[in-house]
Design a protein around this motif. Structure first.
Motif, PDB file in Angstrom:
ATOM      1  N   ASN A 103      45.693  48.096  37.980  1.00  0.00           N
ATOM      2  CA  ASN A 103      44.897  47.319  38.927  1.00  0.00           C
ATOM      3  C   ASN A 103      43.589  46.821  38.325  1.00  0.00           C
ATOM      4  O   ASN A 103      43.123  45.725  38.647  1.00  0.00           O
ATOM      5  CB  ASN A 103      44.591  48.151  40.176  1.00  0.00           C
ATOM      6  CG  ASN A 103      45.813  48.320  41.064  1.00  0.00           C
ATOM      7  OD1 ASN A 103      46.671  47.452  41.113  1.00  0.00           O
ATOM      8  ND2 ASN A 103      45.896  49.446  41.751  1.00  0.00           N
ATOM      9  N   ASN A 104      42.972  47.642  37.474  1.00  0.00           N
ATOM     10  CA  ASN A 104      41.662  47.233  36.971  1.00  0.00           C
ATOM     11  C   ASN A 104      41.754  46.072  35.980  1.00  0.00           C
ATOM     12  O   ASN A 104      40.871  45.210  35.941  1.00  0.00           O
ATOM     13  CB  ASN A 104      40.897  48.415  36.364  1.00  0.00           C
ATOM     14  CG  ASN A 104      41.672  49.115  35.272  1.00  0.00           C
ATOM     15  OD1 ASN A 104      42.875  48.924  35.115  1.00  0.00           O
ATOM     16  ND2 ASN A 104      40.980  49.948  34.518  1.00  0.00           N
ATOM     17  N   ALA A 107      42.296  43.073  38.122  1.00  0.00           N
ATOM     18  CA  ALA A 107      41.027  42.749  38.776  1.00  0.00           C
ATOM     19  C   ALA A 107      40.061  42.098  37.790  1.00  0.00           C
ATOM     20  O   ALA A 107      39.289  41.204  38.160  1.00  0.00           O
ATOM     21  CB  ALA A 107      40.407  44.010  39.373  1.00  0.00           C
ATOM     22  N   ALA A 111      38.236  38.588  38.352  1.00  0.00           N
ATOM     23  CA  ALA A 111      36.785  38.459  38.253  1.00  0.00           C
ATOM     24  C   ALA A 111      36.413  37.368  37.252  1.00  0.00           C
ATOM     25  O   ALA A 111      35.457  36.607  37.464  1.00  0.00           O
ATOM     26  CB  ALA A 111      36.158  39.793  37.843  1.00  0.00           C
ATOM     27  N   GLY A 207      47.954  37.500  40.407  1.00  0.00           N
ATOM     28  CA  GLY A 207      46.817  38.173  41.034  1.00  0.00           C
ATOM     29  C   GLY A 207      46.550  37.669  42.439  1.00  0.00           C
ATOM     30  O   GLY A 207      46.285  38.458  43.354  1.00  0.00           O
ATOM     31  N   SER A 211      46.650  39.881  45.917  1.00  0.00           N
ATOM     32  CA  SER A 211      45.391  40.126  46.625  1.00  0.00           C
ATOM     33  C   SER A 211      45.285  39.307  47.909  1.00  0.00           C
ATOM     34  O   SER A 211      45.045  39.854  48.990  1.00  0.00           O
ATOM     35  CB  SER A 211      44.199  39.834  45.708  1.00  0.00           C
ATOM     36  OG  SER A 211      44.251  38.512  45.208  1.00  0.00           O
ATOM     37  N   ASN A 312      36.185  42.233  42.631  1.00  0.00           N
ATOM     38  CA  ASN A 312      37.114  42.417  41.515  1.00  0.00           C
ATOM     39  C   ASN A 312      36.429  43.039  40.306  1.00  0.00           C
ATOM     40  O   ASN A 312      37.033  43.861  39.602  1.00  0.00           O
ATOM     41  CB  ASN A 312      37.747  41.071  41.138  1.00  0.00           C
ATOM     42  CG  ASN A 312      38.835  40.650  42.103  1.00  0.00           C
ATOM     43  OD1 ASN A 312      39.901  41.249  42.158  1.00  0.00           O
ATOM     44  ND2 ASN A 312      38.560  39.626  42.893  1.00  0.00           N
ATOM     45  N   THR A 315      36.165  46.764  40.894  1.00  0.00           N
ATOM     46  CA  THR A 315      37.461  47.420  40.666  1.00  0.00           C
ATOM     47  C   THR A 315      37.777  47.496  39.181  1.00  0.00           C
ATOM     48  O   THR A 315      38.272  48.506  38.674  1.00  0.00           O
ATOM     49  CB  THR A 315      38.579  46.658  41.396  1.00  0.00           C
ATOM     50  OG1 THR A 315      38.298  46.626  42.803  1.00  0.00           O
ATOM     51  CG2 THR A 315      39.934  47.311  41.168  1.00  0.00           C
ATOM     52  N   ALA A 316      37.492  46.406  38.466  1.00  0.00           N
ATOM     53  CA  ALA A 316      37.816  46.333  37.048  1.00  0.00           C
ATOM     54  C   ALA A 316      37.061  47.373  36.226  1.00  0.00           C
ATOM     55  O   ALA A 316      37.627  48.005  35.316  1.00  0.00           O
ATOM     56  CB  ALA A 316      37.508  44.932  36.522  1.00  0.00           C
TER      57      ALA A 316
END
Length: 358
Positions: A103-104, A107, A111, A207, A211, A312, A315-316
């Motif tokens: 997920n990161n 994200a 971003a 993505g 999302s 994002n 999260t990243a």
């Protein structure tokens, strides 16, 4: 009175999509053929009871406009990206890709797209200083006051357009193919830019579908989340594939207020049919003559900097693989989503083999 609430939600999303449709026209996309996508997606959602609609999406339009030099390259990028997404949707590998990368890292890519949108917004403002500068100023003020994207885009686009029309006597002469109410086959081409663009668009849509689709599903309040990501991906891919062959614009997953309507499926279908009517009757083309392309600069900046980037990026950079996700973010912002995800994937799996931490 549920139908009235559904209709109002649908109209709100249509108003949100009109400026981005105008952006599509500024990139040379034919508007009339794009109604195919809206009609097709509304039919699919009706048959399967899907709550996530499709519409014009600023991110995909900005990316396609950046990577394609002319209409044929841009429609070829859309066609190639839709072929990739169709395979992903049919085989059900969308969530598997995210599971593999994490997920990161995904994200981080999103971003990076946020920063990319901000850069495009500033570039538009440099090209058309009055419309672009005023659009950004109004958008920042309206968003700070309301925290509402619909108000932000409506007020900034209308305000900057009025200033351009009355201050500079702005009136665009759109190319004939953009507003023509006919279907013209556009043969796809293959070159390095198209291949790279198709891969980048597919990465962006991976993505966005996850999302944006899931967020719209969460708005319904139903558990489990009612969005079928494979159905959404397949629908979007077929819609884009058909439209791109006719020179039309891409339509993708969006965060849609119809998800919070009493009947989210009905509201989503209403929205897409209303947008199809706007395109069919040529209303968007008439509006487009008086709306500079830079009028959407403010919305792109707010969307990128205030909406997409913060959540994002958080999260990243949180948890494992934070460094790799940060590199993914930077490479995406500098280059494109495909280069960003590719660098992230390589670093995630190669660095441990070299005994290096991430």
């Amino acid at each position: 009175m549920h139908w009235l609430t559904d209709l109002l939600a649908a109209i709100g999303v249509v108003l949100n999509g009109i400026p981005q449709g105008i952006m599509a026209m500024s990139l040379g996309f034919a508007i009339f053929p794009t109604l195919f996508s809206f009609i097709f997606a509304s039919a699919v959602n009706g048959v399967f009871g899907a709550v996530a609609p499709l519409s014009f999406q600023a991110e995909s339009l900005a990316l396609t406009g950046k990577l394609g030099r002319d209409l044929r390259e841009r429609t070829s990028i859309i066609f190639g990206g839709s072929v990739i997404m169709l395979v992903i949707g049919v085989t059900g590998t969308l969530t598997k890709i995210v599971d593999i990368l994490g997920n990161n890292i995904m994200a981080g890519m999103m971003a990076g797209v946020g920063i990319m949108l901000a850069k495009i917004a500033l570039s538009l403002a440099q090209d058309q200083r009055l419309a672009g500068g005023l659009s950004i100023t109004i958008a920042i003020l309206v968003y700070l006051l309301t925290k509402d994207l619909v108000w932000t885009i409506v007020v900034s686009v209308i305000g900057s357009s009025l200033a351009a029309v009355f201050g500079q006597h702005y009136r665009a002469e759109l190319p004939a193919h953009v507003t023509a109410r006919r279907f013209v086959f556009t043969k796809p081409q293959v070159n390095v830019r198209v291949i790279r663009g198709a891969l980048s668009l597919a990465c962006l849509n991976i993505g966005a579908n996850i999302s944006y689709g899931l967020i719209t599903g969460q708005m319904t309040g139903q558990k489990p989340n009612p969005v079928n990501l494979n159905l959404l991906t397949g629908t979007q891919a077929i819609a884009d594939m058909g439209t791109s062959l006719l020179g039309g614009a891409p339509v993708e997953a969006i965060i849609s207020a119809t998800g919070s309507a009493p009947e989210p499926v009905v509201a989503g279908i209403m929205m897409m049919l209303l947008m199809a009517a706007v395109l069919a009757f040529g209303w968007l083309g008439k509006l487009g003559k008086y709306v500079p392309s830079a009028s959407i600069a403010g919305f792109l900046l707010i969307l990128g900097v205030a909406v997409i980037f913060p959540a994002n990026a958080a999260t990243a950079l949180h948890g494992a693989n934070g460094t790799v996700a940060a590199i993914t973010l930077v490479v995406t912002a500098i280059a494109d989503p495909f280069a960003g995800l590719l660098s992230g994937a390589v670093l995630k799996f190669v660095l441990p083999l070299l005994g290096l931490g991430v």
